[in-house]
Motif scaffolding. Sequence first.
Motif, PDB file in Angstrom:
ATOM      1  N   GLY A 228       8.885  25.738   0.955  1.00 39.76           N
ATOM      2  CA  GLY A 228       8.073  24.628   1.419  1.00 39.76           C
ATOM      3  C   GLY A 228       7.039  24.242   0.380  1.00 39.76           C
ATOM      4  N   GLY A 229       5.856  23.871   0.852  1.00 42.19           N
ATOM      5  CA  GLY A 229       4.813  23.481  -0.074  1.00 42.19           C
ATOM      6  C   GLY A 229       3.613  22.935   0.673  1.00 42.19           C
ATOM      7  N   VAL A 230       2.562  22.632  -0.089  1.00 38.77           N
ATOM      8  CA  VAL A 230       1.337  22.094   0.482  1.00 38.77           C
ATOM      9  C   VAL A 230       0.823  20.969  -0.406  1.00 38.77           C
ATOM     10  CG1 VAL A 230      -0.145  23.759  -0.709  1.00 38.77           C
ATOM     11  CG2 VAL A 230      -0.931  22.691   1.421  1.00 38.77           C
ATOM     12  N   ARG A 231       0.191  19.971   0.220  1.00 42.63           N
ATOM     13  CA  ARG A 231      -0.349  18.828  -0.504  1.00 42.63           C
ATOM     14  C   ARG A 231      -1.738  18.498   0.040  1.00 42.63           C
ATOM     15  NH1 ARG A 231       1.878  12.526  -0.502  1.00 42.63           N
ATOM     16  NH2 ARG A 231       1.181  11.984  -2.605  1.00 42.63           N
ATOM     17  N   LEU A 232      -2.683  18.243  -0.874  1.00 41.12           N
ATOM     18  CA  LEU A 232      -4.036  17.828  -0.518  1.00 41.12           C
ATOM     19  C   LEU A 232      -4.287  16.439  -1.089  1.00 41.12           C
ATOM     20  CD1 LEU A 232      -5.998  21.126  -1.323  1.00 41.12           C
ATOM     21  CD2 LEU A 232      -5.199  20.355   0.923  1.00 41.12           C
ATOM     22  N   GLU A 233      -4.894  15.546  -0.265  1.00 38.91           N
ATOM     23  CA  GLU A 233      -5.163  14.177  -0.699  1.00 38.91           C
ATOM     24  C   GLU A 233      -6.558  13.742  -0.251  1.00 38.91           C
ATOM     25  OE1 GLU A 233      -1.414  11.643   0.371  1.00 38.91           O
ATOM     26  OE2 GLU A 233      -1.567  13.386   1.707  1.00 38.91           O
ATOM     27  N   GLY A 234      -7.163  12.884  -1.047  1.00 33.61           N
ATOM     28  CA  GLY A 234      -8.409  12.250  -0.668  1.00 33.61           C
ATOM     29  C   GLY A 234      -8.369  10.788  -1.065  1.00 33.61           C
ATOM     30  N   SER A 235      -8.967   9.908  -0.259  1.00 33.38           N
ATOM     31  CA  SER A 235      -8.891   8.486  -0.553  1.00 33.38           C
ATOM     32  C   SER A 235     -10.152   7.757  -0.122  1.00 33.38           C
ATOM     33  CB  SER A 235      -7.660   7.850   0.122  1.00 33.38           C
ATOM     34  OG  SER A 235      -7.674   8.067   1.521  1.00 33.38           O
ATOM     35  N   GLY A 236     -10.408   6.635  -0.802  1.00 35.35           N
ATOM     36  CA  GLY A 236     -11.425   5.677  -0.413  1.00 35.35           C
ATOM     37  C   GLY A 236     -10.762   4.341  -0.158  1.00 35.35           C
ATOM     38  N   PHE A 237     -11.316   3.557   0.765  1.00 31.85           N
ATOM     39  CA  PHE A 237     -10.692   2.289   1.134  1.00 31.85           C
ATOM     40  C   PHE A 237     -11.692   1.437   1.901  1.00 31.85           C
ATOM     41  CE2 PHE A 237      -9.979   5.406   4.395  1.00 31.85           C
ATOM     42  CZ  PHE A 237     -10.102   4.744   5.604  1.00 31.85           C
ATOM     43  N   HIS A 238     -11.315   0.177   2.155  1.00 26.89           N
ATOM     44  CA  HIS A 238     -12.124  -0.730   2.964  1.00 26.89           C
ATOM     45  C   HIS A 238     -11.742  -0.535   4.429  1.00 26.89           C
ATOM     46  CE1 HIS A 238     -14.582  -4.122   3.979  1.00 26.89           C
ATOM     47  NE2 HIS A 238     -13.565  -4.811   4.466  1.00 26.89           N
ATOM     48  N   GLY A 239     -12.733  -0.276   5.289  1.00 28.02           N
ATOM     49  CA  GLY A 239     -12.440   0.151   6.649  1.00 28.02           C
ATOM     50  C   GLY A 239     -12.144  -0.928   7.653  1.00 28.02           C
ATOM     51  N   ARG A 240     -12.480  -2.186   7.391  1.00 27.83           N
ATOM     52  CA  ARG A 240     -12.277  -3.248   8.373  1.00 27.83           C
ATOM     53  C   ARG A 240     -10.784  -3.550   8.553  1.00 27.83           C
ATOM     54  NH1 ARG A 240     -15.375  -7.401  10.400  1.00 27.83           N
ATOM     55  NH2 ARG A 240     -16.922  -5.708  10.579  1.00 27.83           N
ATOM     56  N   GLU A 241     -10.363  -3.686   9.806  1.00 24.11           N
ATOM     57  CA  GLU A 241      -8.981  -4.040  10.087  1.00 24.11           C
ATOM     58  C   GLU A 241      -8.670  -5.444   9.578  1.00 24.11           C
ATOM     59  OE1 GLU A 241      -9.009  -3.638  14.293  1.00 24.11           O
ATOM     60  OE2 GLU A 241      -8.501  -1.495  14.258  1.00 24.11           O
ATOM     61  N   PRO A 242      -7.401  -5.763   9.323  1.00 24.72           N
ATOM     62  CA  PRO A 242      -7.045  -7.119   8.878  1.00 24.72           C
ATOM     63  C   PRO A 242      -7.500  -8.172   9.875  1.00 24.72           C
ATOM     64  CG  PRO A 242      -5.197  -5.616   8.567  1.00 24.72           C
ATOM     65  CD  PRO A 242      -6.230  -4.865   9.344  1.00 24.72           C
ATOM     66  N   ASP A 243      -7.862  -9.352   9.355  1.00 20.28           N
ATOM     67  CA  ASP A 243      -8.260 -10.432  10.248  1.00 20.28           C
ATOM     68  C   ASP A 243      -7.035 -11.191  10.744  1.00 20.28           C
ATOM     69  OD1 ASP A 243      -7.457 -12.215   8.244  1.00 20.28           O
ATOM     70  OD2 ASP A 243      -9.495 -12.523   7.497  1.00 20.28           O
ATOM     71  N   GLU A 244      -7.238 -12.308  11.434  1.00 18.37           N
ATOM     72  CA  GLU A 244      -6.141 -13.025  12.069  1.00 18.37           C
ATOM     73  C   GLU A 244      -5.296 -13.856  11.112  1.00 18.37           C
ATOM     74  OE1 GLU A 244      -7.084 -15.067  15.693  1.00 18.37           O
ATOM     75  OE2 GLU A 244      -8.801 -13.766  16.063  1.00 18.37           O
ATOM     76  N   ASN A 245      -5.780 -14.064   9.893  1.00 15.13           N
ATOM     77  CA  ASN A 245      -4.971 -14.748   8.884  1.00 15.13           C
ATOM     78  C   ASN A 245      -4.025 -13.723   8.262  1.00 15.13           C
ATOM     79  OD1 ASN A 245      -3.826 -16.106   6.745  1.00 15.13           O
ATOM     80  ND2 ASN A 245      -5.743 -16.930   5.957  1.00 15.13           N
ATOM     81  N   ARG A 246      -2.814 -13.696   8.743  1.00  9.90           N
ATOM     82  CA  ARG A 246      -1.854 -12.656   8.343  1.00  9.90           C
ATOM     83  C   ARG A 246      -1.135 -12.985   7.040  1.00  9.90           C
ATOM     84  NH1 ARG A 246      -3.241  -8.356  11.549  1.00  9.90           N
ATOM     85  NH2 ARG A 246      -3.853  -9.180  13.580  1.00  9.90           N
ATOM     86  N   TRP A 247      -1.486 -14.109   6.411  1.00  9.07           N
ATOM     87  CA  TRP A 247      -0.766 -14.558   5.225  1.00  9.07           C
ATOM     88  C   TRP A 247      -1.476 -14.223   3.926  1.00  9.07           C
ATOM     89  CZ3 TRP A 247       4.056 -16.155   6.093  1.00  9.07           C
ATOM     90  CH2 TRP A 247       4.375 -16.659   7.360  1.00  9.07           C
ATOM     91  N   HIS A 248      -2.687 -13.705   3.957  1.00  8.70           N
ATOM     92  CA  HIS A 248      -3.435 -13.534   2.720  1.00  8.70           C
ATOM     93  C   HIS A 248      -3.807 -12.073   2.475  1.00  8.70           C
ATOM     94  CE1 HIS A 248      -7.782 -13.793   4.539  1.00  8.70           C
ATOM     95  NE2 HIS A 248      -6.987 -13.045   5.260  1.00  8.70           N
ATOM     96  N   ILE A 249      -4.346 -11.827   1.282  1.00  4.54           N
ATOM     97  CA  ILE A 249      -4.844 -10.504   0.911  1.00  4.54           C
ATOM     98  C   ILE A 249      -6.361 -10.535   1.005  1.00  4.54           C
ATOM     99  CG2 ILE A 249      -5.005  -8.789  -0.935  1.00  4.54           C
ATOM    100  CD1 ILE A 249      -2.351  -9.851  -1.999  1.00  4.54           C
ATOM    101  N   GLU A 250      -6.928  -9.605   1.735  1.00  8.99           N
ATOM    102  CA  GLU A 250      -8.371  -9.574   1.925  1.00  8.99           C
ATOM    103  C   GLU A 250      -9.043  -8.704   0.866  1.00  8.99           C
ATOM    104  OE1 GLU A 250      -9.495  -8.888   6.060  1.00  8.99           O
ATOM    105  OE2 GLU A 250      -7.490  -9.582   6.649  1.00  8.99           O
ATOM    106  N   VAL A 251     -10.353  -8.850   0.767  1.00 13.67           N
ATOM    107  CA  VAL A 251     -11.145  -8.120  -0.216  1.00 13.67           C
ATOM    108  C   VAL A 251     -12.322  -7.491   0.506  1.00 13.67           C
ATOM    109  CG1 VAL A 251     -12.470  -8.273  -2.352  1.00 13.67           C
ATOM    110  CG2 VAL A 251     -10.492  -9.765  -2.005  1.00 13.67           C
TER     111      VAL A 251
END
Length: 426
Positions: A228-251
């Motif tokens: 088997g094996g083990v994996r450790l991960e850490g991440s940073g990201f923007h926490g707000r859920e996507p808005d209602e415009n499903r066609w674009h990329i948010e910032v």
Amino acid sequence: MRSLLAGVLLFPALLSHSQMSHAQMSMNMGGPAASMTENILRHEGSGTSMEPGSTAPPMLMKMTRSQWMLMLHGSAFVVEQQQTGPRGRDKLYSANWVMPMAQRSYESGQLTLRTMLSLEPATISGRYYPELFQQGETAFGRPIVDGQHPHNLFMEIAGIYDREVGDRGLLTLYVAPVGDPALGPIAYPHRASAAEDPLAPLSHHLQDSTHIAYDVLMGGAAMNVGRGGVRLEGSGFHGREPDENRWHIEVGAMDSWSGRVTGAAGRDWLGQYSVGRLHSPEALHAQEDVLRQTASLHYHHAFGSAGLDAAAIWGRNHTIGTTENANGYLLEATLVLKDKQALWTRLENADRTTDLLAANAPSEETVLGRVQAYTGGYAHRVARWSSGTAELGAQFTGYDTPRAVTALYGEHPWGVAALLKVRLGN
């Protein structure tokens, strides 16, 4: 977002220009992985998440003369949904996604470029499809209640760089203007145990809803241990859920974080535990930060001409600064027989909040009760060609209503869905 895009474009500069070393970085696509690190290198799942090494999702593959491995997989459902009770609704819609990928190995490591796209903003009218007791995100400025929102056109745009460390280790860097941080199990549209069910789990926003997040940066380290094996991960990201415009990329600012530990016992079993702090995830409750915890166990096994995929998943959202906890528990499994017939089930026990009260909901969201959902389904393959398959099926879901909203739903509403599924790959 500009800095993340620059990071993706600079990935090739990190690589050696020497000839590709297949011995160092084998592209284990289209078949079981022999180790934890080989499983990671396939990058077949959603974002940064994983499934058991013996899982081999169908996909189309082609090696180019320039030594790039090109891959494509995806699926599309056409669903006729019918529901009973005072809040039941009917609708014809399509849930769909497609994932193009490109991989190349170098002596110094492996580069994966991947995107995931969905036409659901066009194939799900009215900004959601009906699903009793489902909650999450907004439509027309109001909370979505008894419905599931469509996924965005851009579900993922990511660059992934992997580098071996010794004989057993692997380091990974994941950069994504749109992607999946190290939080939760593999998202339901891409889980083998949920591959035949077109509806989102009621626990989606307690377990795996961050599979579409913005400005994601993740670093991970993995090591093979025995079988088997083990994996450790850490991440940073923007926490707000996507808005209602499903066609674009948010910032957005990288204002949230998560960490995950994943363990594999052999090729058939894989489990994960993750925790993350989400800053202001919901637009209608912008003052609330959420601490999310998830744990899951995944299983895959092939026996003769049959294959079984199963998962047990728990997720909890704690509203920071309050005593509010919302929990969701899920068991699901899919059995495929001779690659022609599929049987599946999903059992859920999920907390629901005062947003179910719709117009009478208080401004502060609190847990009002727990709903149980019981799903069973069957599908039969009706066509097969060189690049995919098609199948027809149906499923039934029955519910036990929380006492606080029995007057709104009835005690035991239910729903049925007839479906046509088209899948890329064999």
